[in-house]
Design an enzyme around this catalytic site. Structure first.
Site, mmCIF file in Angstrom:
data_model
loop_
_atom_site.group_PDB
_atom_site.id
_atom_site.type_symbol
_atom_site.label_atom_id
_atom_site.label_comp_id
_atom_site.label_asym_id
_atom_site.label_seq_id
_atom_site.Cartn_x
_atom_site.Cartn_y
_atom_site.Cartn_z
ATOM 1 N N ARG A 122 1.463 50.395 2.386
ATOM 2 C CA ARG A 122 1.469 50.945 3.739
ATOM 3 C C ARG A 122 0.147 51.662 3.998
ATOM 4 N NH1 ARG A 122 7.116 51.407 5.206
ATOM 5 N NH2 ARG A 122 7.953 49.402 4.508
ATOM 6 N N ARG B 1 10.848 57.781 -4.145
ATOM 7 C CA ARG B 1 11.488 58.778 -3.284
ATOM 8 C C ARG B 1 12.906 59.083 -3.754
ATOM 9 N NH1 ARG B 1 11.122 58.488 3.270
ATOM 10 N NH2 ARG B 1 8.894 58.289 2.729
ATOM 11 N N GLU C 125 15.302 60.640 4.421
ATOM 12 C CA GLU C 125 15.649 59.215 4.485
ATOM 13 C C GLU C 125 15.152 58.484 3.245
ATOM 14 O OE1 GLU C 125 13.610 55.375 5.654
ATOM 15 O OE2 GLU C 125 13.294 56.844 7.258
ATOM 16 N N ARG D 106 6.067 63.153 0.736
ATOM 17 C CA ARG D 106 6.972 62.025 0.474
ATOM 18 C C ARG D 106 6.380 60.648 0.797
ATOM 19 N NH1 ARG D 106 11.639 61.938 5.175
ATOM 20 N NH2 ARG D 106 10.275 61.863 6.997
ATOM 21 N N HIS D 107 5.104 60.589 1.153
ATOM 22 C CA HIS D 107 4.493 59.312 1.512
ATOM 23 C C HIS D 107 3.455 58.880 0.475
ATOM 24 C CE1 HIS D 107 6.071 60.270 5.605
ATOM 25 N NE2 HIS D 107 6.225 58.957 5.628
ATOM 26 N N SER E 176 16.198 52.440 5.114
ATOM 27 C CA SER E 176 16.328 52.071 6.513
ATOM 28 C C SER E 176 16.740 50.613 6.546
ATOM 29 C CB SER E 176 14.992 52.274 7.240
ATOM 30 O OG SER E 176 15.158 52.030 8.618
ATOM 31 N N GLU F 139 -0.939 53.852 5.934
ATOM 32 C CA GLU F 139 -0.646 54.977 6.826
ATOM 33 C C GLU F 139 -1.364 56.212 6.295
ATOM 34 O OE1 GLU F 139 3.571 55.297 6.820
ATOM 35 O OE2 GLU F 139 3.896 53.357 7.790
#
Length: 529
Positions: A301, A503, A452, A309-310, A455, A303
């Site tokens: 990712r 996670r 979360e 948490r990323h 998903s 991002e």
């Protein structure tokens, strides 16, 4: 004739100051000669009295020249039940301290440790004791010794009821004397930083810059052993339920989910991308009649999220499943899978959980069987009742997710729950709309400790409806043509989801940062080691 004590080399009478200086020089020379004599005597003793020289030393580099029939005993197996037996162990020298004619050492193997004692005796020379005391920390050593019961528990070791009385000691691989971090410091609870006079701890960047040493701590060993168990339980639970493990491409021709947060790579004379998700290939496997599939692999990712948490690369645990008439069959199965994972960790990983809790204390993870499932609107109502202002169709912000997790824990006594029927407006174009309410969707998220971890949704398996939803989201149809075309040859209704392994591990153990559960983490600021 003048006074010898008061005259210089020329026979001149010295002043009182000169006499004192001469006296000091004479005393220094005498002391130096005395020390030289002592060292010479020691050297003579070493030559004469080292009767243990075959019992210790530095081994040559092991090049697999020959097999040795010697059996190495695991440190965790050293218990009072085998007291008085002679064993060989291999481990790292964690610490050592000499005291008179003896040396105490702690020998570490993964998260287990035992005390060793080398003391001068009829079999052990003083030189061997000195050799033991001078071995650098973190060196790998082979030790032969007798397992002895102890009167008082050894609190600094995991094997508290026994110690090893060393008979032979060899260095297998020597560590440099100066370490960039101390293992004891890296294992110390971070909360001690705020206590007056507290001992040193190690900052996160220092840990990650020297990850090889940081991974040797008992805490890191326990974290990654538990993480391996999460992965194994995921595989075993789904395999027992008829799933097939597949392996999907990580180099793809277009963005997996139609977004811009992808890593572009040169692929011969054109561009390619690192997969954001294996979703397309999971769905293609369902269309190819595999019915139930899962995959474990890297997910990328792009991002620029520098949060706790990323990660830009993580291990994805993904699954997809065909169903007959209702996607809740899939939701229930995923809920059951998580319950099996939590039960397995609780029953099989208590040693690892307790080891981690010594450094990072947290509340035991609670869950219900069957897993709690709430509608999205129920969750929003709980937030409204607690004073949170948000629209019924707004997506949950990270603070609201955490707060909802706290409310659910207080009301239902569970750290794991499922939130179902998300608003259609906040879900991707391929999500199946709710047939009874056009504002909702057949989608769900799952949470651990208010964050979360999955998903998922029923995917649209009809190419015409998929095209319509893509247009609604203003997606260029040409960019997802292959995806839409994969459903034109007949596709069963199906649903699935994606989970981040790191996670799940972080939240189960109650750790504060995902970098603790990624062996070599990748984030926007870190590309090494």
């Amino acid at each position: 004739m003048g006074d010898v004590d008061g005259s210089g080399e020329s026979g001149q009478i010295l002043s009182k100051k000169g006499q004192k200086k001469q006296q000091k020089e004479a005393e220094k020379a005498e002391l130096k000669a005395k020390r030289a004599a002592e060292q010479a005597a020691k050297a003579d003793v070493q030559v004469e009295e080292d009767f243990s020289q075959d019992r210790y030393g530095i081994l040559p580099v092991i090049k697999s020249k020959e097999k040795v029939s010697r059996q190495i005993t695991r440190v965790e197996s050293l218990t009072a039940e085998i007291a008085e037996s002679t064993v060989w162990i291999r481990g790292r020298l964690h610490t050592s301290r000499s005291k008179g004619k003896q040396c105490f050492m702690v020998i570490r193997q993964r998260q287990f440790s035992v005390q060793g004692v080398v003391y001068a005796s009829a079999e052990i020379s003083k030189q061997m004791v000195k050799f033991a005391a001078n071995i650098s920390k973190e060196s790998i050593i082979d030790v032969e010794g007798v397992v002895k019961k102890v009167d008082q528990k050894i609190e600094s070791c995991t094997q508290q009821d026994v110690e090893i009385h060393v008979k032979q000691l060899f260095v297998v691989s020597e560590s440099v004397p100066r370490l960039p971090l101390q293992i004891d410091d890296a294992t110390r609870p971070e909360t001690e930083e705020d206590v007056e006079g507290a001992q040193a701890t190690v900052k996160q960047d220092t840990r990650l810059d020297n990850r090889i040493l940081d991974l040797r701590t008992t805490t890191s060993q326990a974290i990654f052993k538990l993480e391996a168990a999460v992965c194994q339980l995921f595989r075993d639970t789904l395999t027992e339920r008829g799933f097939v493990e597949i392996h999907t491409p990580k180099i793809i021709s277009a963005a997996s989910e139609g977004g811009a947060n992808v890593f572009e790579v040169a692929y011969f004379k054109r561009s390619a991308y690192l997969a954001q998700s294996p979703q397309l290939y999971k769905q293609m496997a369902i269309c190819a009649d595999f019915e139930k599939v899962f995959t474990v692999g890297g997910v990328f990712r792009a991002e620029d999220s520098n949060t706790h948490r990323h990660l830009t690369e993580f291990v994805g645990l993904d699954l997809e499943m065909a169903f007959d008439y209702h996607y809740h069959d899939v939701v229930d199965l995923i809920g059951e899978m998580f319950v099996e994972i939590f039960k397995g960790l609780r029953d099989k990983c208590q040693t690892e959980i307790k080891t981690v809790n010594k450094q990072f204390p947290s509340e035991p993870f609670e869950f219900l069987q069957p897993a709690l499932r709430l509608d999205y609107r129920q969750g929003v109502k709980m937030l409204h009742d607690a004073g949170v202002e948000m629209g019924d169709e707004d997506d949950l912000t990270t603070p609201n997710e955490k707060f909802l997790g706290k409310l659910v824990k207080e009301k239902y006594h569970t750290d794991f729950f499922i939130l179902d029927k998300y608003p259609l407006a906040v879900r991707p174009f391929y999500t199946m709309p709710d047939p009874s309410d056009p504002k909702l969707s057949n989608s769900y998220d799952m949470f651990m400790r208010g964050e979360e971890i999955l998903s998922g949704a029923q995917r649209i398996h009809d190419p015409e409806l998929l095209t319509e939803r893509a247009k609604h989201h203003q997606i260029e149809l040409e960019t997802i043509k292959d995806y839409i075309d994969s459903f034109r040859f007949g596709a069963p209704p199906h649903a699935g989801g994606g989970i981040g392994l790191e996670r799940v591990t972080m939240l189960y153990l109650g750790l504060g940062n995902i970098r603790k559960t990624s062996m070599f983490p990748r984030d926007p600021k870190r590309l090494t080691p």
